[in-house]
Design a protein around this motif. Structure first.
Motif, PDB file in Angstrom:
ATOM      1  N   ASP A 258      83.018  64.146  -1.538  1.00 23.33           N
ATOM      2  CA  ASP A 258      83.251  63.622  -2.890  1.00 23.33           C
ATOM      3  C   ASP A 258      81.920  63.412  -3.606  1.00 23.33           C
ATOM      4  OD1 ASP A 258      86.006  63.553  -2.809  1.00 23.33           O
ATOM      5  OD2 ASP A 258      86.090  61.513  -2.004  1.00 23.33           O
ATOM      6  N   GLN A 259      80.921  64.197  -3.248  1.00 24.01           N
ATOM      7  CA  GLN A 259      79.558  63.964  -3.695  1.00 24.01           C
ATOM      8  C   GLN A 259      79.029  65.018  -4.672  1.00 24.01           C
ATOM      9  OE1 GLN A 259      76.056  62.259  -2.436  1.00 24.01           O
ATOM     10  NE2 GLN A 259      77.508  60.956  -3.512  1.00 24.01           N
ATOM     11  N   PHE A 260      79.844  65.983  -5.031  1.00 25.78           N
ATOM     12  CA  PHE A 260      79.306  67.131  -5.765  1.00 25.78           C
ATOM     13  C   PHE A 260      79.586  67.026  -7.268  1.00 25.78           C
ATOM     14  CE2 PHE A 260      79.445  68.328  -1.407  1.00 25.78           C
ATOM     15  CZ  PHE A 260      78.273  69.055  -1.235  1.00 25.78           C
ATOM     16  N   PRO A 261      78.655  67.543  -8.079  1.00 25.65           N
ATOM     17  CA  PRO A 261      78.773  67.387  -9.540  1.00 25.65           C
ATOM     18  C   PRO A 261      79.784  68.346 -10.158  1.00 25.65           C
ATOM     19  CG  PRO A 261      76.738  68.531  -8.978  1.00 25.65           C
ATOM     20  CD  PRO A 261      77.361  68.111  -7.676  1.00 25.65           C
ATOM     21  N   ALA A 262      81.031  68.178  -9.779  1.00 23.64           N
ATOM     22  CA  ALA A 262      82.150  68.914 -10.378  1.00 23.64           C
ATOM     23  C   ALA A 262      83.172  67.860 -10.783  1.00 23.64           C
ATOM     24  CB  ALA A 262      82.737  69.903  -9.375  1.00 23.64           C
ATOM     25  N   ASN A 263      82.998  67.335 -12.006  1.00 22.12           N
ATOM     26  CA  ASN A 263      83.828  66.230 -12.482  1.00 22.12           C
ATOM     27  C   ASN A 263      83.822  65.059 -11.499  1.00 22.12           C
ATOM     28  OD1 ASN A 263      85.076  67.197 -15.087  1.00 22.12           O
ATOM     29  ND2 ASN A 263      85.658  68.883 -13.728  1.00 22.12           N
ATOM     30  N   TRP A 264      82.625  64.742 -11.029  1.00 21.66           N
ATOM     31  CA  TRP A 264      82.451  63.662 -10.066  1.00 21.66           C
ATOM     32  C   TRP A 264      83.002  62.333 -10.596  1.00 21.66           C
ATOM     33  CZ3 TRP A 264      79.554  59.173 -10.597  1.00 21.66           C
ATOM     34  CH2 TRP A 264      79.354  58.419  -9.426  1.00 21.66           C
ATOM     35  N   GLU A 265      82.798  62.067 -11.889  1.00 24.30           N
ATOM     36  CA  GLU A 265      83.250  60.809 -12.460  1.00 24.30           C
ATOM     37  C   GLU A 265      84.767  60.672 -12.379  1.00 24.30           C
ATOM     38  OE1 GLU A 265      81.331  62.991 -13.920  1.00 24.30           O
ATOM     39  OE2 GLU A 265      79.372  62.024 -14.231  1.00 24.30           O
ATOM     40  N   LEU A 266      85.491  61.785 -12.600  1.00 19.27           N
ATOM     41  CA  LEU A 266      86.946  61.741 -12.506  1.00 19.27           C
ATOM     42  C   LEU A 266      87.392  61.418 -11.086  1.00 19.27           C
ATOM     43  CD1 LEU A 266      87.977  64.829 -14.693  1.00 19.27           C
ATOM     44  CD2 LEU A 266      87.994  62.401 -15.332  1.00 19.27           C
ATOM     45  N   ASP A 269      86.799  57.714 -10.355  1.00 16.58           N
ATOM     46  CA  ASP A 269      87.803  56.848 -10.961  1.00 16.58           C
ATOM     47  C   ASP A 269      89.162  57.002 -10.283  1.00 16.58           C
ATOM     48  OD1 ASP A 269      85.788  56.120 -12.676  1.00 16.58           O
ATOM     49  OD2 ASP A 269      86.489  57.372 -14.347  1.00 16.58           O
ATOM     50  N   ARG A 270      89.477  58.211  -9.837  1.00 15.88           N
ATOM     51  CA  ARG A 270      90.758  58.428  -9.177  1.00 15.88           C
ATOM     52  C   ARG A 270      90.780  57.749  -7.801  1.00 15.88           C
ATOM     53  NH1 ARG A 270      91.595  63.437 -10.516  1.00 15.88           N
ATOM     54  NH2 ARG A 270      90.224  64.331  -8.953  1.00 15.88           N
ATOM     55  N   ARG A 271      89.668  57.803  -7.089  1.00 14.62           N
ATOM     56  CA  ARG A 271      89.609  57.198  -5.760  1.00 14.62           C
ATOM     57  C   ARG A 271      89.701  55.677  -5.823  1.00 14.62           C
ATOM     58  NH1 ARG A 271      90.719  60.819  -1.740  1.00 14.62           N
ATOM     59  NH2 ARG A 271      89.238  62.559  -1.672  1.00 14.62           N
ATOM     60  N   GLU A 272      89.062  55.087  -6.823  1.00 15.87           N
ATOM     61  CA  GLU A 272      89.068  53.632  -6.989  1.00 15.87           C
ATOM     62  C   GLU A 272      88.574  52.905  -5.738  1.00 15.87           C
ATOM     63  OE1 GLU A 272      93.063  52.660  -8.244  1.00 15.87           O
ATOM     64  OE2 GLU A 272      92.505  52.862 -10.349  1.00 15.87           O
ATOM     65  N   VAL A 273      87.541  53.458  -5.101  1.00 16.24           N
ATOM     66  CA  VAL A 273      86.913  52.804  -3.945  1.00 16.24           C
ATOM     67  C   VAL A 273      85.571  52.264  -4.424  1.00 16.24           C
ATOM     68  CG1 VAL A 273      86.014  53.126  -1.618  1.00 16.24           C
ATOM     69  CG2 VAL A 273      88.081  54.329  -2.333  1.00 16.24           C
ATOM     70  N   THR A 285      76.063  58.008  -7.313  1.00  9.90           N
ATOM     71  CA  THR A 285      75.812  59.167  -8.178  1.00  9.90           C
ATOM     72  C   THR A 285      76.113  60.431  -7.389  1.00  9.90           C
ATOM     73  OG1 THR A 285      73.497  59.333  -7.494  1.00  9.90           O
ATOM     74  CG2 THR A 285      73.963  57.978  -9.445  1.00  9.90           C
ATOM     75  N   PRO A 286      76.331  61.567  -8.061  1.00  9.79           N
ATOM     76  CA  PRO A 286      76.487  62.827  -7.328  1.00  9.79           C
ATOM     77  C   PRO A 286      75.219  63.143  -6.546  1.00  9.79           C
ATOM     78  CG  PRO A 286      77.165  63.083  -9.629  1.00  9.79           C
ATOM     79  CD  PRO A 286      76.495  61.743  -9.521  1.00  9.79           C
ATOM     80  N   LEU A 287      75.411  63.710  -5.365  1.00  8.91           N
ATOM     81  CA  LEU A 287      74.316  64.166  -4.502  1.00  8.91           C
ATOM     82  C   LEU A 287      73.335  63.048  -4.171  1.00  8.91           C
ATOM     83  CD1 LEU A 287      73.590  67.699  -6.071  1.00  8.91           C
ATOM     84  CD2 LEU A 287      75.175  67.096  -4.227  1.00  8.91           C
ATOM     85  N   SER A 288      73.830  61.818  -4.083  1.00  5.96           N
ATOM     86  CA  SER A 288      72.951  60.708  -3.701  1.00  5.96           C
ATOM     87  C   SER A 288      72.614  60.742  -2.217  1.00  5.96           C
ATOM     88  CB  SER A 288      73.630  59.379  -4.022  1.00  5.96           C
ATOM     89  OG  SER A 288      74.823  59.209  -3.253  1.00  5.96           O
ATOM     90  N   SER A 350      91.879  67.721  -7.797  1.00  5.64           N
ATOM     91  CA  SER A 350      90.847  67.585  -6.770  1.00  5.64           C
ATOM     92  C   SER A 350      89.513  67.915  -7.412  1.00  5.64           C
ATOM     93  CB  SER A 350      91.119  68.536  -5.600  1.00  5.64           C
ATOM     94  OG  SER A 350      90.019  68.535  -4.705  1.00  5.64           O
ATOM     95  N   ASP A 351      88.587  66.972  -7.343  1.00 10.47           N
ATOM     96  CA  ASP A 351      87.272  67.171  -7.941  1.00 10.47           C
ATOM     97  C   ASP A 351      86.195  66.737  -6.964  1.00 10.47           C
ATOM     98  OD1 ASP A 351      87.873  67.891 -10.864  1.00 10.47           O
ATOM     99  OD2 ASP A 351      89.049  66.057 -10.628  1.00 10.47           O
ATOM    100  N   ALA A 352      84.951  67.123  -7.282  1.00 10.30           N
ATOM    101  CA  ALA A 352      83.741  66.642  -6.604  1.00 10.30           C
ATOM    102  C   ALA A 352      83.571  67.145  -5.180  1.00 10.30           C
ATOM    103  CB  ALA A 352      83.681  65.110  -6.599  1.00 10.30           C
ATOM    104  N   GLY A 353      84.452  68.072  -4.728  1.00 13.05           N
ATOM    105  CA  GLY A 353      84.298  68.649  -3.404  1.00 13.05           C
ATOM    106  C   GLY A 353      83.327  69.814  -3.406  1.00 13.05           C
ATOM    107  N   TYR A 354      82.896  70.218  -2.213  1.00 13.94           N
ATOM    108  CA  TYR A 354      81.940  71.317  -2.111  1.00 13.94           C
ATOM    109  C   TYR A 354      82.493  72.604  -2.698  1.00 13.94           C
ATOM    110  CZ  TYR A 354      79.083  75.033  -0.158  1.00 13.94           C
ATOM    111  OH  TYR A 354      78.295  76.160  -0.022  1.00 13.94           O
ATOM    112  N   LYS A 355      83.721  72.991  -2.329  1.00 10.39           N
ATOM    113  CA  LYS A 355      84.260  74.249  -2.862  1.00 10.39           C
ATOM    114  C   LYS A 355      84.526  74.138  -4.355  1.00 10.39           C
ATOM    115  CE  LYS A 355      88.988  73.580  -3.293  1.00 10.39           C
ATOM    116  NZ  LYS A 355      89.664  73.536  -4.574  1.00 10.39           N
ATOM    117  N   ASP A 356      84.858  72.904  -4.853  1.00 12.22           N
ATOM    118  CA  ASP A 356      85.041  72.719  -6.298  1.00 12.22           C
ATOM    119  C   ASP A 356      83.740  73.020  -7.039  1.00 12.22           C
ATOM    120  OD1 ASP A 356      87.545  71.719  -5.542  1.00 12.22           O
ATOM    121  OD2 ASP A 356      86.807  69.655  -5.495  1.00 12.22           O
ATOM    122  N   TRP A 357      82.670  72.434  -6.530  1.00 14.76           N
ATOM    123  CA  TRP A 357      81.356  72.635  -7.153  1.00 14.76           C
ATOM    124  C   TRP A 357      80.922  74.096  -7.074  1.00 14.76           C
ATOM    125  CZ3 TRP A 357      76.860  73.894  -4.226  1.00 14.76           C
ATOM    126  CH2 TRP A 357      75.685  73.946  -4.967  1.00 14.76           C
TER     127      TRP A 357
END
Length: 400
Positions: A258-266, A269-273, A285-288, A350-357
């Motif tokens: 969940d670390q990749f800059p592909a709509n990471w903010e969405l 917010d969806r995870r709410e963790v 942040t992405p790629l932290s 599904s966002d922010a995954g490796y294959k998404d990015w």
């Protein structure tokens, strides 16, 4: 004969059993107190019932490889049974142990597979198959090098990775066994499941990162002792439990997929963790996290035609990302599904995954394969059936 053994740092019951060529059931039989205990710890004294094993006297010209080949013993087993012997400096008259062994395979698919086993096998595979190229893409939070292995010399570049999630370590074993089978086929008949690997070797360069999250895998398999640099935080993040079998994140409690800059903010917010924990925390942040940054940098440094990230579980193949994937992605996913008997799934939300990015960044085919079925970590007893399903997919990814 029964011996006392003092547990060392990094030991697991599987590693001790392999080192002394006994079964874990044998350890439990003489240590009944271990049956309700998930982890062993350094300094703990356990009993080992060791069988008598044959010995061998080193002769002129002997090498470990020659001895292993002559007696049909795997190099891994031979080295593990002789921990005080330097295989590069064998002495005439030196006595070594000849353990019982499953044969000449290097990658052991019958026991838990962690970072220690990964590094040992990369070294042994490199000795047997010198055309394999091993390197590192960077380091984990705790400073562990993250290995990458290349096989093939062709212009088409393909990338596979595993163990983004800590308790999905069986994906590392899938990739390492495939590398061994591929290399063995290349040096022999060339055929693997009916495909000519010598042709694929010349057409394709496969880059494999078998374990993206080594710190997390170690935590799942070995637990955390008070000397661990993150001990108190890990207990807090794991809700006070010392059972880390459900841990997916890296050692700082961040979910690397969940670390990749592909709509990471969405995705955040969806995870709410809100903070670090066993799973689903996206980080600040992405790629932290250094592991995610390392594989992103590695990907950007290559011209990959296709990537596949291996996860568990579900027997599914995800191939899309917000309609940014090329038209051929669905066709390729259906081919991968056909050879694996998995289902090709168009995955929503599904966002922010490796294959998404990867899809967003390059508009090329990227896939997540959810191998096996059950509850993570999948038991090692499932390995053979999982591997039989995905080996066709692993080969097909080099062809499409």
């Amino acid at each position: 004969m029964v011996y006392s053994y003092v547990v060392q740092k990094g030991d697991t019951l599987f590693r001790i059993a392999r080192r002394y060529n006994i079964h874990t059931d044998s350890i439990y039989s003489v240590n009944p107190q271990l049956k309700g205990q998930r982890y062993i710890y350094p300094g703990q004294v356990i009993q080992l019932q060791l069988p008598e094993v044959p010995k061998y006297v080193i002769q002129a010209g002997d090498t470990f490889y020659d001895i292993a080949h002559r007696f049909r013993i795997s190099l891994t087993d031979l080295l593990a049974a002789n921990p005080g012997v330097n295989p590069r400096r064998l002495l005439i008259g030196q006595i070594i142990v000849l353990p019982l062994s499953k044969g000449m395979d290097i990658v052991d698919t019958t026991n838990d597979y962690g970072y220690v086993e990964l590094l040992e096998d990369i070294g042994l595979l490199g000795q047997r198959y010198p055309f394999l190229q091993a390197d590192s893409i960077g380091n984990s939070v705790l400073g562990k090098p993250i290995p990458v292995i290349r096989i093939g010399t062709g212009p088409k570049q393909v990338h596979y990775n595993g163990s983004f999630h800590a308790n999905e370590w069986i994906t590392t074993l899938l990739l390492m066994k495939f590398l061994e089978d591929y290399a063995n086929a290349f040096t022999g008949s060339g055929l693997l499941r009916g495909k000519n690997m010598k042709v694929l070797y010349e057409e394709t360069s496969l880059w494999v990162v078998p374990m993206v999250n080594p710190d997390g895998v170690e935590l799942v398999q070995e637990g955390a002792m008070p000397t661990h640099p993150y001990y108190m935080q890990l207990l807090e993040w794991n809700f006070g439990s010392r059972d880390f079998s459900g841990w997916k994140a890296n050692i700082r409690g961040v979910d690397l997929n969940d670390q990749f800059p592909a709509n990471w903010e969405l995705e955040r917010d969806r995870r709410e963790v809100a903070g670090p924990g066993p799973r689903d925390y996206t980080g600040e942040t992405p790629l932290s996290e250094p592991e995610a940054k390392a594989i992103a940098d590695f990907t950007q440094a290559h011209d990959f035609r296709l990537v596949i990230a291996f996860h568990t579980q579900g027997q599914e193949i995800y191939w899309n990302y917000r309609d940014l994937e090329p038209p051929e992605s669905e066709t390729i996913a259906n081919r991968l599904a056909q050879v694996s008997r998995y289902r090709a799934i168009k995955l929503p939300e599904s966002d922010a995954g490796y294959k998404d990015w990867f899809i967003q960044q390059y508009r090329r085919p990227g896939f997540t394969v959810e191998a096996g079925i059950g509850t993570n970590p999948l038991p090692i007893s499932q390995f053979r059936s999982i591997y039989d399903d995905v080996i066709g997919l692993l080969i097909e990814g080099l062809i499409v």
